[in-house]
Design a protein around this motif. Structure first.
Motif, short mmCIF file in Angstrom:
data_model
loop_
_atom_site.label_atom_id
_atom_site.label_comp_id
_atom_site.label_asym_id
_atom_site.label_seq_id
_atom_site.Cartn_x
_atom_site.Cartn_y
_atom_site.Cartn_z
N ARG A 104 0.82 -1.20 0.00
CA ARG A 104 0.00 0.00 0.00
C ARG A 104 0.86 1.26 0.00
O ARG A 104 0.57 2.23 -0.68
CB ARG A 104 -0.93 0.02 1.23
N ALA A 125 2.23 1.72 -3.39
CA ALA A 125 1.20 2.11 -4.35
C ALA A 125 0.90 3.59 -4.28
O ALA A 125 0.46 4.19 -5.25
CB ALA A 125 -0.07 1.31 -4.09
N VAL A 166 -4.14 7.15 -1.74
CA VAL A 166 -5.41 7.05 -2.47
C VAL A 166 -6.39 8.06 -1.88
O VAL A 166 -6.67 8.05 -0.68
CB VAL A 166 -6.01 5.63 -2.37
N VAL A 202 -3.47 8.04 -6.41
CA VAL A 202 -4.62 7.36 -7.02
C VAL A 202 -5.88 8.12 -6.62
O VAL A 202 -6.03 8.51 -5.46
CB VAL A 202 -4.71 5.89 -6.57
N SER A 226 -4.01 0.64 -7.57
CA SER A 226 -2.88 0.81 -6.65
C SER A 226 -1.76 -0.18 -6.95
O SER A 226 -0.57 0.16 -6.82
CB SER A 226 -3.36 0.62 -5.20
N ARG A 274 -5.15 6.57 -11.91
CA ARG A 274 -3.91 7.16 -11.41
C ARG A 274 -3.95 8.66 -11.64
O ARG A 274 -4.33 9.13 -12.70
CB ARG A 274 -2.70 6.53 -12.09
#
Length: 413
Positions: free
Chosen positions: A28, A31, A34, A131, A155, A212
């Motif tokens: 996470r 990634a 978010v 994201v 992600s 993204r």
């Protein structure tokens, strides 16, 4: 297996679980951040104040915020709005508000412009967004699990853009350029294969899009790179653009969302049509008699023992209301025309937030009270407008155990 062996095995399992959790956390982190962004203007022509209208007893903007907060993988929920009331509801639900300027708050404003503005505002404050999960509040049934999967796909870079859609086998048609004929779009009109012999198409629902942030800035559009579909159930696909769709959404909420548990700290009820079956007999002296349920009496007794406050709030001035309240040993306010003000005053007096109160009603004079509590509840035979406003619709009618049913949903099993 000896005790030592068992402890060793247990320790190994626990260690593996910790390693797995650390790997997931690292994935996470890799990634990126978010951010869910929910554009919600104050103006709307088709349905006035649309983003604040209730479905299942909850404002549309609050439903979207709750879903985003509950979805896995979303770090921050942002509402972009030009409206003070929407901002207040959004913040109370747990979202951060980005104030949208008038220049991008009109009917012709694109969602993309609102998202870009929100991203710029976040960046100016030092908040990174790698994201974006773009949710539309006008889609009241955003599936949390599908949204979580879409966030995970983007992600983990298995997709650049993912959108909600449902499977369809419909035969699509269009009018010809001169509108004089119909033209088949996704099929050969001369051949009508069976459903099981056809490949499905997917209809975009508008509920959510995940992409993204960097690619979105470059494309200035929500579809780019590798695009994938997040399949959702067809019943969740309704998008509210007119009053008819709002009524359909409310009916769907009553069908799919009526919860078994009602986690509140207090119950307030109407009297006629809730504790009674909404009928009365009148004798020669003009004295009214009503029918009540002994089940309800036992339920109120259980509620009282549990220490959960209850109030009867009625517009009636009839002595029977006071007599029944005294029998149940609960306070009553009757002869009340303004139920909303009376309910606000009582909630403040007992120190319980309106969000933690269930109000049980049956007719249109209950609507102002139903609209301000966290848990608006309707008896099974309530007026259609009350059914539309309710977050919970009971299975029992007024005077036939409806109060008991609500109490059993409030009390622990």
């Amino acid at each position: 297996m000896t005790g030592d062996d068992g402890e060793g095995t247990s320790g190994m399992i626990e260690q593996q679980q910790q390693q797995q959790q650390q790997q997931q956390q690292q994935q996470r982190t890799d990634a990126g951040r978010v951010v869910a962004i929910i554009p919600a203007r104050g103006g709307s022509k088709g349905v006035p104040r649309k983003n604040l209208r209730r479905v299942g007893g909850v404002p549309l903007i609050e439903r979207a915020v709750r879903t985003a907060l509950e979805a896995e993988g979303i770090d921050l929920v942002v509402v972009s709005t030009d409206d003070d009331e929407i901002a207040a509801v959004s913040e109370a639900a747990g979202a951060r508000v980005v104030r949208r300027p008038t220049a991008i708050s009109g009917d012709t404003t694109s969602s993309e412009s609102a998202i870009l503005h929100a991203l710029d505002e976040l960046a100016a404050g030092g908040d990174r967004a790698d994201v974006v999960a773009f949710l539309q509040a006008t889609s009241p049934f955003i599936p949390r699990e599908a949204l979580s999967r879409a966030v995970r796909e983007v992600s983990e870079r298995r997709a650049d853009s993912v959108f909600a859609a449902h499977e369809t086998y419909g035969f699509l048609w269009a009018r010809s350029a001169d509108a004089d004929a119909a033209v088949a779009l996704n099929h050969d009109a001369a051949r009508r294969p069976r459903r099981q012999d056809r490949e499905p198409h997917y209809l975009e629902t508008g509920a959510f899009y995940v992409f993204r942030a960097e690619g979105f800035r470059e494309a200035e559009h929500r579809f780019f790179g590798r695009i994938r579909i997040a399949e959702v159930p067809e019943w969740t696909a309704i998008e509210i653009d007119d009053e008819q769709q709002l009524r359909i959404a409310r009916a769907l909420a009553a069908l799919h969302e009526s919860p078994d548990r009602v986690p509140v700290r207090a119950i307030v009820t109407d009297f006629d049509g809730v504790h009674t079956d909404d009928t009365a007999t009148v004798d020669a002296d003009g004295i009214e008699r009503v029918r009540v349920s002994r089940e309800d009496g036992m339920g109120v007794s259980l509620l009282r023992r549990a220490g959960i406050p209850m109030l009867i709030l009625s517009t009636e001035v009839n002595a029977v209301v006071r007599a029944r309240a005294d029998k149940l040993r609960v306070p009553v306010l009757h002869g009340i025309d303004d139920k909303e003000s009376a309910l606000r005053g009582w909630a403040e007096e007992v120190g319980i937030a309106l969000a933690d109160i269930a109000y049980l009603g049956n007719d249109v004079n209950d609507l102002p009270a139903l609209r301000i509590v966290g848990w608006p509840v309707a008896v099974a035979d309530a007026h259609p407008l009350v059914l539309e406003a309710a977050r919970v619709v009971l299975t029992r009618r007024g005077g036939h155990g409806a109060v008991r049913e609500l109490i059993e949903r409030v009390l622990p099993a």
